[in-house]
Design a protein around this motif. Sequence first.
Motif, PDB file in Angstrom:
ATOM      1  N   ARG A 133       0.817  -1.224   0.000  1.00  0.00           N
ATOM      2  CA  ARG A 133       0.000   0.000   0.000  1.00  0.00           C
ATOM      3  C   ARG A 133       0.844   1.266   0.000  1.00  0.00           C
ATOM      4  NH1 ARG A 133      -3.166  -3.429   3.528  1.00  0.00           N
ATOM      5  NH2 ARG A 133      -2.008  -2.712   5.356  1.00  0.00           N
ATOM      6  N   GLY A 134       2.134   1.127   0.294  1.00  0.00           N
ATOM      7  CA  GLY A 134       3.020   2.278   0.295  1.00  0.00           C
ATOM      8  C   GLY A 134       2.957   3.124   1.540  1.00  0.00           C
ATOM      9  N   ARG A 135       2.542   2.526   2.652  1.00  0.00           N
ATOM     10  CA  ARG A 135       2.493   3.289   3.905  1.00  0.00           C
ATOM     11  C   ARG A 135       2.424   2.319   5.091  1.00  0.00           C
ATOM     12  NH1 ARG A 135      -2.848   3.051   2.228  1.00  0.00           N
ATOM     13  NH2 ARG A 135      -4.354   2.551   3.891  1.00  0.00           N
ATOM     14  N   GLY A 136       2.835   2.808   6.270  1.00  0.00           N
ATOM     15  CA  GLY A 136       2.734   2.009   7.480  1.00  0.00           C
ATOM     16  C   GLY A 136       3.870   2.287   8.436  1.00  0.00           C
ATOM     17  N   SER A 137       3.687   1.880   9.674  1.00  0.00           N
ATOM     18  CA  SER A 137       4.705   2.085  10.700  1.00  0.00           C
ATOM     19  C   SER A 137       4.735   0.875  11.624  1.00  0.00           C
ATOM     20  CB  SER A 137       4.403   3.349  11.516  1.00  0.00           C
ATOM     21  OG  SER A 137       5.369   3.532  12.535  1.00  0.00           O
ATOM     22  N   ILE A 138       5.943   0.368  11.870  1.00  0.00           N
ATOM     23  CA  ILE A 138       6.142  -0.761  12.769  1.00  0.00           C
ATOM     24  C   ILE A 138       7.095  -0.329  13.872  1.00  0.00           C
ATOM     25  CG2 ILE A 138       7.082  -3.101  13.000  1.00  0.00           C
ATOM     26  CD1 ILE A 138       6.279  -3.554  10.060  1.00  0.00           C
ATOM     27  N   VAL A 139       6.729  -0.610  15.111  1.00  0.00           N
ATOM     28  CA  VAL A 139       7.594  -0.308  16.250  1.00  0.00           C
ATOM     29  C   VAL A 139       7.778  -1.578  17.075  1.00  0.00           C
ATOM     30  CG1 VAL A 139       7.873   0.976  18.401  1.00  0.00           C
ATOM     31  CG2 VAL A 139       6.948   2.130  16.380  1.00  0.00           C
ATOM     32  N   THR A 140       9.017  -1.888  17.383  1.00  0.00           N
ATOM     33  CA  THR A 140       9.340  -3.012  18.256  1.00  0.00           C
ATOM     34  C   THR A 140       9.804  -2.470  19.596  1.00  0.00           C
ATOM     35  OG1 THR A 140       9.988  -4.454  16.425  1.00  0.00           O
ATOM     36  CG2 THR A 140      10.872  -4.982  18.601  1.00  0.00           C
ATOM     37  N   VAL A 141       9.162  -2.915  20.661  1.00  0.00           N
ATOM     38  CA  VAL A 141       9.611  -2.551  22.000  1.00  0.00           C
ATOM     39  C   VAL A 141      10.681  -3.549  22.410  1.00  0.00           C
ATOM     40  CG1 VAL A 141       8.974  -2.263  24.419  1.00  0.00           C
ATOM     41  CG2 VAL A 141       7.421  -1.486  22.619  1.00  0.00           C
ATOM     42  N   ALA A 142      11.912  -3.066  22.502  1.00  0.00           N
ATOM     43  CA  ALA A 142      13.053  -3.922  22.812  1.00  0.00           C
ATOM     44  C   ALA A 142      13.449  -3.708  24.271  1.00  0.00           C
ATOM     45  CB  ALA A 142      14.196  -3.634  21.849  1.00  0.00           C
ATOM     46  N   SER A 143      14.701  -3.379  24.523  1.00  0.00           N
ATOM     47  CA  SER A 143      15.186  -3.141  25.881  1.00  0.00           C
ATOM     48  C   SER A 143      16.560  -2.495  25.805  1.00  0.00           C
ATOM     49  CB  SER A 143      15.295  -4.461  26.651  1.00  0.00           C
ATOM     50  OG  SER A 143      15.990  -4.284  27.877  1.00  0.00           O
ATOM     51  N   ASN A 144      16.874  -1.654  26.802  1.00  0.00           N
ATOM     52  CA  ASN A 144      18.228  -1.115  26.822  1.00  0.00           C
ATOM     53  C   ASN A 144      19.259  -2.209  27.108  1.00  0.00           C
ATOM     54  OD1 ASN A 144      17.878  -1.496  29.592  1.00  0.00           O
ATOM     55  ND2 ASN A 144      18.363   0.611  30.158  1.00  0.00           N
ATOM     56  N   ALA A 145      18.793  -3.366  27.586  1.00  0.00           N
ATOM     57  CA  ALA A 145      19.693  -4.505  27.786  1.00  0.00           C
ATOM     58  C   ALA A 145      20.248  -5.020  26.468  1.00  0.00           C
ATOM     59  CB  ALA A 145      18.949  -5.637  28.504  1.00  0.00           C
ATOM     60  N   ALA A 146      19.619  -4.645  25.354  1.00  0.00           N
ATOM     61  CA  ALA A 146      20.111  -5.056  24.038  1.00  0.00           C
ATOM     62  C   ALA A 146      21.410  -4.346  23.676  1.00  0.00           C
ATOM     63  CB  ALA A 146      19.061  -4.770  22.965  1.00  0.00           C
ATOM     64  N   GLY A 147      21.708  -3.248  24.358  1.00  0.00           N
ATOM     65  CA  GLY A 147      22.869  -2.441  23.980  1.00  0.00           C
ATOM     66  C   GLY A 147      23.983  -2.405  25.006  1.00  0.00           C
ATOM     67  N   ILE A 148      23.799  -3.109  26.123  1.00  0.00           N
ATOM     68  CA  ILE A 148      24.834  -3.090  27.161  1.00  0.00           C
ATOM     69  C   ILE A 148      24.793  -4.422  27.898  1.00  0.00           C
ATOM     70  CG2 ILE A 148      23.334  -2.065  28.929  1.00  0.00           C
ATOM     71  CD1 ILE A 148      25.783  -0.414  29.839  1.00  0.00           C
ATOM     72  N   PRO A 149      25.935  -5.047  28.184  1.00  0.00           N
ATOM     73  CA  PRO A 149      25.924  -6.356  28.846  1.00  0.00           C
ATOM     74  C   PRO A 149      25.267  -6.296  30.228  1.00  0.00           C
ATOM     75  CG  PRO A 149      28.100  -5.885  27.945  1.00  0.00           C
ATOM     76  CD  PRO A 149      27.309  -4.621  27.857  1.00  0.00           C
ATOM     77  N   ARG A 150      24.528  -7.342  30.562  1.00  0.00           N
ATOM     78  CA  ARG A 150      23.888  -7.450  31.868  1.00  0.00           C
ATOM     79  C   ARG A 150      24.103  -8.853  32.419  1.00  0.00           C
ATOM     80  NH1 ARG A 150      19.436  -4.273  32.896  1.00  0.00           N
ATOM     81  NH2 ARG A 150      19.413  -5.386  34.871  1.00  0.00           N
ATOM     82  N   THR A 151      24.410  -8.950  33.686  1.00  0.00           N
ATOM     83  CA  THR A 151      24.566 -10.263  34.300  1.00  0.00           C
ATOM     84  C   THR A 151      23.205 -10.930  34.460  1.00  0.00           C
ATOM     85  OG1 THR A 151      24.438  -9.296  36.517  1.00  0.00           O
ATOM     86  CG2 THR A 151      26.637  -9.579  35.570  1.00  0.00           C
ATOM     87  N   ASN A 152      23.182 -12.239  34.314  1.00  0.00           N
ATOM     88  CA  ASN A 152      21.977 -13.052  34.491  1.00  0.00           C
ATOM     89  C   ASN A 152      20.856 -12.713  33.513  1.00  0.00           C
ATOM     90  OD1 ASN A 152      23.050 -14.514  36.735  1.00  0.00           O
ATOM     91  ND2 ASN A 152      22.620 -12.733  38.031  1.00  0.00           N
ATOM     92  N   MET A 153      21.198 -12.082  32.394  1.00  0.00           N
ATOM     93  CA  MET A 153      20.182 -11.713  31.407  1.00  0.00           C
ATOM     94  C   MET A 153      20.651 -12.001  29.984  1.00  0.00           C
ATOM     95  SD  MET A 153      18.631  -8.151  32.982  1.00  0.00           S
ATOM     96  CE  MET A 153      17.385  -8.022  31.706  1.00  0.00           C
ATOM     97  N   ALA A 154      21.529 -12.983  29.827  1.00  0.00           N
ATOM     98  CA  ALA A 154      22.117 -13.238  28.508  1.00  0.00           C
ATOM     99  C   ALA A 154      21.056 -13.579  27.463  1.00  0.00           C
ATOM    100  CB  ALA A 154      23.150 -14.362  28.600  1.00  0.00           C
ATOM    101  N   ALA A 155      20.109 -14.429  27.803  1.00  0.00           N
ATOM    102  CA  ALA A 155      19.086 -14.826  26.829  1.00  0.00           C
ATOM    103  C   ALA A 155      18.204 -13.639  26.472  1.00  0.00           C
ATOM    104  CB  ALA A 155      18.244 -15.975  27.377  1.00  0.00           C
ATOM    105  N   TYR A 156      17.748 -12.917  27.477  1.00  0.00           N
ATOM    106  CA  TYR A 156      16.861 -11.777  27.261  1.00  0.00           C
ATOM    107  C   TYR A 156      17.559 -10.695  26.441  1.00  0.00           C
ATOM    108  CZ  TYR A 156      13.749  -7.862  28.405  1.00  0.00           C
ATOM    109  OH  TYR A 156      12.897  -6.773  28.341  1.00  0.00           O
ATOM    110  N   ALA A 157      18.767 -10.322  26.865  1.00  0.00           N
ATOM    111  CA  ALA A 157      19.496  -9.257  26.176  1.00  0.00           C
ATOM    112  C   ALA A 157      19.797  -9.653  24.734  1.00  0.00           C
ATOM    113  CB  ALA A 157      20.782  -8.934  26.926  1.00  0.00           C
ATOM    114  N   SER A 158      20.198 -10.896  24.533  1.00  0.00           N
ATOM    115  CA  SER A 158      20.522 -11.355  23.175  1.00  0.00           C
ATOM    116  C   SER A 158      19.294 -11.364  22.280  1.00  0.00           C
ATOM    117  CB  SER A 158      21.128 -12.760  23.235  1.00  0.00           C
ATOM    118  OG  SER A 158      22.328 -12.770  23.980  1.00  0.00           O
TER     119      SER A 158
END
Length: 266
Positions: A133-158
Amino acid sequence: MSTDQELAGRLALVTGAGRGIGEAVVHALAGHGARVLATDLHTEGLAAAVAGRYDGRVTARELDVTDAEAVEELVAETEDTLGPLDIAVNVAGILRGSSVAELTDEDWAATFAVNTNGVFHVSRAASRRMAERGRGSIVTVASNAAGIPRTNMAAYASSKAAAVMFTKCLGLEVASRGVRCNTVSPGSTLTDMQRGMWAAGGPGNEEAGARSVLEGDAASYRTGIPLGRIADPSDVADAVAFLVSDRARHITMHDLYVDGGATLRA
């Protein structure tokens, strides 16, 4: 709740809409005038979240984002019955905290099934139609854990890091066809997921958990929150509402951190 109607006439699909950030996104989009298909795996909380509000503009449906066929069927049905999708917001997510040494194959796979594969399933189904259709917007709610290492959150952050890069790659592919794809990366937000992390420390740990988040924890290599407050789900939802609006018409492939400065934008 906003009283403007800048999203009037638009149809949005929101996943993970039964509580927390997803519920806040539903309210934000509907409050700006959009019609919303609010989906969640658990429909009990979802129905309660939207019952009797917004003059019937919000429809609640059960959806398992890990089921590619179910996602495709719901999106197709939605377009047949409610009209073309203008907006898709990926919020559904799970967190299974553990050190890597103790992380099970099941928890790793389940985390990626929801946080990454689910984003792929929904975004693929929505973007195909939006691009035509030539239009639209998609937003994914991620996490700041995606950009900085976190202990005990390897699966979530990755899983969140994968979702961010997927959304950017999709945004590059569909930009020339009028579809914008962005991510919002919250930090600590006062949701059931956050409270669950505090509860894992034992009874009465919520106050100590909140203090640790605000002040930081050197033992876990975690900075505090410079703004001195934990986000409310509406803070994240307002960022989503902005990115899907015409005010953000020249923004795509962007990752908007909503974390009070917690990652020092590392």
